[in-house]
Design an enzyme around this catalytic site. Structure first.
Site, PDB file in Angstrom:
ATOM      1  CG  HIS A   1      -1.708   1.285   1.333  1.00 50.26           C
ATOM      2  ND1 HIS A   1      -2.631   1.508   0.503  1.00 50.26           N
ATOM      3  CD2 HIS A   1      -1.763   2.280   2.316  1.00 50.26           C
ATOM      4  CE1 HIS A   1      -3.242   2.694   0.789  1.00 50.26           C
ATOM      5  NE2 HIS A   1      -2.787   3.273   1.927  1.00 50.26           N
TER       6      HIS A   1
ATOM      7  CD  GLN B   1       7.548   0.937  -2.211  1.00 48.15           C
ATOM      8  OE1 GLN B   1       7.964   1.397  -3.428  1.00 48.15           O
ATOM      9  NE2 GLN B   1       8.420   1.247  -1.343  1.00 48.15           N
TER      10      GLN B   1
ATOM     11  CG  HIS C   1      -0.572   6.440  -0.202  1.00 44.59           C
ATOM     12  ND1 HIS C   1      -1.783   6.354  -0.597  1.00 44.59           N
ATOM     13  CD2 HIS C   1      -0.406   7.436   0.684  1.00 44.59           C
ATOM     14  CE1 HIS C   1      -2.274   7.255  -0.135  1.00 44.59           C
ATOM     15  NE2 HIS C   1      -1.494   8.192   0.808  1.00 44.59           N
TER      16      HIS C   1
END
Length: 99
Positions: free
Chosen positions: A68, A70, A72
């Site tokens: 998550h 990465q 983001h």
């Protein structure tokens, strides 16, 4: 968490840059793009730290939180790049010279 927080801040700042450009406040738009860049640098520091740990032999578990974070970061980078283009379009529409 540094990736998520700074990635989120970078995306928010980029969105604020677009909103400022939409109202013709190009100085604020540029300021927000710079703030977005600073947040992305901080996110990259977090990412580099994790990569360095793994390269040094420290086992890094691939968790949903890591994936998550990465995701983001990548979305924030893409959004920042697009925001710069949108700000330039608003500048051109207002007759402002674009670099």
């Amino acid at each position: 968490m540094g990736l998520i927080i700074n990635g989120g801040n970078a995306k928010s700042d980029a969105m604020e840059a677009i909103q400022a450009a939409k109202t013709g406040d190009f100085a604020l738009a540029e300021q927000k793009l710079e703030e977005s860049d600073k947040a992305l640098v901080e996110a990259h520091h977090s990412q580099t730290s994790m990569l360095t740990q793994e390269a040094s032999g420290e086992d890094m578990k691939v968790t949903l939180l890591l994936v998550h974070s990465q995701d983001h970061l990548m979305n924030a980078i893409t959004f920042r790049d697009m925001a710069s283009e949108v700000v330039d379009v608003y500048k051109k529409m207002a007759g402002v010279t674009v670099d």
